[in-house]
Design an enzyme around this catalytic site. Structure first.
Site, PDB file in Angstrom:
ATOM      1  CG  HIS A   1      -4.755  -2.317  -1.963  1.00 51.73           C
ATOM      2  ND1 HIS A   1      -5.641  -1.586  -1.222  1.00 51.73           N
ATOM      3  CD2 HIS A   1      -3.608  -2.329  -1.236  1.00 51.73           C
ATOM      4  CE1 HIS A   1      -5.069  -1.197  -0.103  1.00 51.73           C
ATOM      5  NE2 HIS A   1      -3.830  -1.633  -0.101  1.00 51.73           N
TER       6      HIS A   1
ATOM      7  CB  SER B   1      -0.973  -0.008   1.188  1.00 51.30           C
ATOM      8  OG  SER B   1      -1.551  -1.275   1.357  1.00 51.30           O
TER       9      SER B   1
END
Lengths: 260, 71
Positions: free
Chosen positions: A160, A137
């Protein structure tokens, strides 16, 4: 010319106030003229001799990157307010030649992560990053912020979309806000690595790779193949490359008449 | 705003009762910023170093779990 006005003296005289003994400032051990005595009084042992910082400093970013919110105690965190002054100290200390950033993080606060990434990116000294375990992330922008990035063969980077878990997006503005936050991360990644924007967005919104989620897990060489990370390697490779960058920087400095 | 792979219910558990709050604070010791907790006997015990200098981690007096002398 003598000053005759007595009120002048009254103003200049510091107010004589007896300081209570408990209000005496206690100097930090290891500093000040009586450092050794203070250290013996406070700790029962003399302070270690003043030391030169190591030429290569190592910043490890572990667990959650903590920013505006203090996370509950079950989370292991790297705190923004600890990291930022360390980076400032590394930049201004003349004995420090380079910085190795070691990442093993699950992500965290976007603004804190981007702030750390921008700080690493704008340090004038050579920087090398090494992703071990995971750089997920918001860890990804920190990994690419360094001059050169490494990833261990078994380490992973999860790409993501940004989302509010368990939150129903009620108004279009919320969606637009999320989209803007996401663009900040995407822009940083494409500006500081070789990855193309279309490729990054494709990885971010890919379905079928993650269970119950969209996104992609890049393992070791996958991250290098898509152009996010520069090379697969370990500690030895990262330190060798950092020393190479430092040697190059020293050479540039010695040939530049302005910097000598 | 968090961007992480950890689900929100893991970061923010419904109740914190099961998780005992660890009392941590940081201080200067031997010229290094250290995070300490109250160990046995009420003395400060090193949890972690907040240093970017690799040599600090080799100092035997600065190993995690070391008890700081009383002061």
């Amino acid at each position: 010319m003598p000053v005759t006005d007595s009120s002048f003296f009254l103003q200049q005289q510091p107010a004589e106030q007896p300081t209570p003994p408990e209000a005496k400032p206690v100097p930090a051990p290891g500093r000040g003229p009586n450092a050794q005595i203070d250290s013996i009084v406070q700790f029962g042992q003399p302070a270690p001799p003043p030391k030169m910082p190591s030429e290569i400093q190592c910043l490890s970013i572990v667990g959650q990157i903590e920013g505006h919110l203090i996370l509950p105690p079950n989370n292991k965190t790297t705190k923004y307010e600890h990291v930022i002054p360390q980076l400032v100290a590394i930049e201004q200390n003349k004995n420090i030649k380079g910085l190795l950033v070691i990442l093993n993080t699950v992500g965290g606060d976007i603004e804190a992560g981007l702030a750390i990434a921008e700080m690493i990116e704008s340090i004038s000294k050579p920087t090398v990053s090494l992703v071990l375990g995971g750089g997920h992330s918001i860890g990804a922008p920190i990994a690419v912020a360094a001059d050169y990035s490494f990833i261990a063969d078994t380490a992973t980077i999860t790409i993501h979309p940004i989302r509010l878990t368990g939150f129903v997006i009620g108004v279009p503005q919320t969606y637009e806000y999320l989209d803007k936050m996401q663009d900040r991360v995407i822009r940083f990644l494409i500006e500081h690595s070789r990855i193309e924007e279309a490729k990054l967005r494709e990885l971010m919104f890919r379905t079928g790779d993650l269970v119950q989620d969209v996104g992609t897990v890049l393992i070791g060489k996958d991250a290098v193949e898509v152009g996010l990370i520069d090379q697969v390697g370990g500690l030895k490779d990262a330190l060798n490359h950092l020393e190479l960058l430092i040697a190059q920087r020293e050479k540039e400095k010695s040939s530049d008449p302005v910097l000598v | 705003m968090l961007y992480t792979i950890v689900p929100a219910h893991v970061i923010f558990p419904e109740q914190y009762q099961g998780v005992e709050k660890q009392q941590l604070w940081s201080m200067q010791y031997r010229g290094v910023e250290v995070v300490v907790q109250r160990g046995a006997g009420g003395q400060a015990e090193i949890v972690r170093l907040l240093s970017t200098d690799p040599n600090d981690y080799l100092d035997p007096m600065l190993q995690p779990g070391m008890t700081l002398p009383a002061f």
